[in-house]
Design an enzyme around this catalytic site. Structure first.
Site, PDB file in Angstrom:
ATOM      1  CE  LYS A  13     -27.869 -73.998 -18.571  1.00 48.33           C
ATOM      2  NZ  LYS A  13     -26.259 -73.970 -18.589  1.00 48.33           N
ATOM      3  NE  ARG A  88     -26.172 -69.254 -22.410  1.00 46.88           N
ATOM      4  CZ  ARG A  88     -26.466 -70.442 -23.200  1.00 46.88           C
ATOM      5  NH1 ARG A  88     -27.553 -70.990 -22.843  1.00 46.88           N
ATOM      6  NH2 ARG A  88     -25.078 -70.777 -23.388  1.00 46.88           N
ATOM      7  NE  ARG A 127     -21.085 -80.159 -22.088  1.00 44.32           N
ATOM      8  CZ  ARG A 127     -22.007 -79.402 -21.807  1.00 44.32           C
ATOM      9  NH1 ARG A 127     -22.557 -79.590 -20.612  1.00 44.32           N
ATOM     10  NH2 ARG A 127     -21.752 -78.166 -22.413  1.00 44.32           N
ATOM     11  NE  ARG A 162     -21.619 -77.842 -27.267  1.00 47.98           N
ATOM     12  CZ  ARG A 162     -22.296 -77.410 -26.248  1.00 47.98           C
ATOM     13  NH1 ARG A 162     -23.231 -78.310 -25.642  1.00 47.98           N
ATOM     14  NH2 ARG A 162     -22.257 -75.852 -26.049  1.00 47.98           N
ATOM     15  NE  ARG A 173     -20.042 -72.526 -24.139  1.00 48.86           N
ATOM     16  CZ  ARG A 173     -20.104 -73.869 -23.800  1.00 48.86           C
ATOM     17  NH1 ARG A 173     -19.111 -74.481 -24.137  1.00 48.86           N
ATOM     18  NH2 ARG A 173     -21.146 -74.455 -23.564  1.00 48.86           N
TER      19      ARG A 173
HETATM   20  P1  AMP Z   1     -25.547 -73.925 -24.751  1.00 45.54           P
HETATM   21  O1  AMP Z   1     -25.697 -75.498 -25.356  1.00 45.54           O
HETATM   22  O2  AMP Z   1     -26.746 -73.764 -23.989  1.00 45.54           O
HETATM   23  O3  AMP Z   1     -24.186 -73.986 -24.023  1.00 45.54           O
HETATM   24  O4  AMP Z   1     -25.456 -73.226 -25.832  1.00 45.54           O
HETATM   25  C1  AMP Z   1     -24.378 -73.040 -26.909  1.00 45.54           C
HETATM   26  C2  AMP Z   1     -24.428 -71.769 -27.499  1.00 45.54           C
HETATM   27  O5  AMP Z   1     -25.458 -71.411 -28.328  1.00 45.54           O
HETATM   28  C3  AMP Z   1     -24.009 -70.589 -26.655  1.00 45.54           C
HETATM   29  O6  AMP Z   1     -22.619 -70.457 -26.462  1.00 45.54           O
HETATM   30  C4  AMP Z   1     -24.531 -69.369 -27.448  1.00 45.54           C
HETATM   31  O7  AMP Z   1     -23.600 -69.089 -28.440  1.00 45.54           O
HETATM   32  C5  AMP Z   1     -25.864 -70.070 -28.082  1.00 45.54           C
HETATM   33  N1  AMP Z   1     -26.970 -69.890 -27.174  1.00 45.54           N
HETATM   34  C6  AMP Z   1     -27.681 -70.744 -26.644  1.00 45.54           C
HETATM   35  N2  AMP Z   1     -28.906 -70.318 -25.964  1.00 45.54           N
HETATM   36  C7  AMP Z   1     -28.773 -68.969 -26.287  1.00 45.54           C
HETATM   37  C8  AMP Z   1     -29.506 -68.026 -25.719  1.00 45.54           C
HETATM   38  N3  AMP Z   1     -30.611 -67.999 -24.826  1.00 45.54           N
HETATM   39  N4  AMP Z   1     -29.251 -66.649 -26.073  1.00 45.54           N
HETATM   40  C9  AMP Z   1     -28.124 -66.417 -26.956  1.00 45.54           C
HETATM   41  N5  AMP Z   1     -27.357 -67.329 -27.372  1.00 45.54           N
HETATM   42  C10 AMP Z   1     -27.465 -68.658 -26.819  1.00 45.54           C
END
Ligand code: AMP
Length: 215
Positions: A13, A88, A127, A162, A173
């Protein structure tokens, strides 16, 4: 363009969003990037979100909606936006629908980037991400390593794995994605907004989106 990018963690994404921003000045809005920035800054919001993020859990919907309500009204969103990692959950999607209606914003489409799980797992384990909250460039130790090992090509900051990209957190996740986020595919199908881009190449996904937009 006003597009939501759906897909599991590691579906690409962020990469697709960055490629699309180059087309017409639309901005990428990544809630994950925003939250990591808050954690690094040590803000109240960051302190609240950090534990959930480390475990691979979603942060509470109320916290995310507070961020997004402000973000979508920022002047740089006028030209358009690519939502990456938001919504999400179904409640977030419902609140977003109401918020967009209130702001008079109409979405072009919702693109589900559908990538096989084995590809996703391999990508997430390999990654690496720039540690600078203002950059967060993405690398891959196998397919796209930084020119100098461990150093970001763009800003010179350290490139790290990360906290939520350990094997345990990745599995958590993906389980969270399947239970909480995958239902959004049906939600947006009903809304008549869903397009699916199957494939492992971000170039192919971008071409499909451009064709859909008639560009
Ligand atoms: P990402 O970089 O999009 O994988 O997000 C990393 C982490 O941030 C996720 O595993 C969640 O803990 C949190 N997070 C990001 N976006 C959201 C969202 N829209 N709703 C809830 N938690 C989020």
């Amino acid at each position: 363009m006003k597009i939501i990018l759906l897909g599991a963690p590691g579906a690409g994404k962020g990469t697709v969003a960055k490629m699309l921003t180059a087309l017409d000045g639309s901005v990428q809005i990544s809630t994950g990037d925003i939250l990591r920035g808050e954690v690094q800054a040590g803000s109240d919001l960051g302190r609240e979100a950090e534990g959930y993020m480390k475990r691979g859990d979603l942060v509470p919907d109320s916290l995310i909606m507070g961020i997004m309500e402000k973000r979508l009204q920022a002047p740089d969103c006028q030209k358009g936006f690519l939502l990456d990692g938001f919504p999400r959950t179904v409640p977030q999607a419902e609140e977003l629908k109401a918020l967009l209606a209130k702001l008079g914003i109409v979405l072009d489409m919702v693109v589900n980037i559908d990538v096989p799980t084995d590809v996703i797992l391999d990508r997430l384990c390999t990654r690496r991400t720039c540690a600078n909250a203002g950059c967060q460039a993405i690398y891959n130790v196998k397919s796209n390593p930084p020119k100098k090992e461990g150093i970001c090509d763009k800003c010179g900051s350290p490139v790290i794995q990360r906290d939520d990209e350990t094997e345990t957190a990745i599995n958590h996740r993906l389980a969270t994605y399947n239970s909480k986020t995958a239902p959004l595919i049906g939600f947006y199908e009903k809304e008549g907004l869903l397009k699916t881009a199957v494939g492992t190449s971000s170039d192919a996904v971008v071409s499909a989106i451009k064709a859909e937009l008639g560009r």
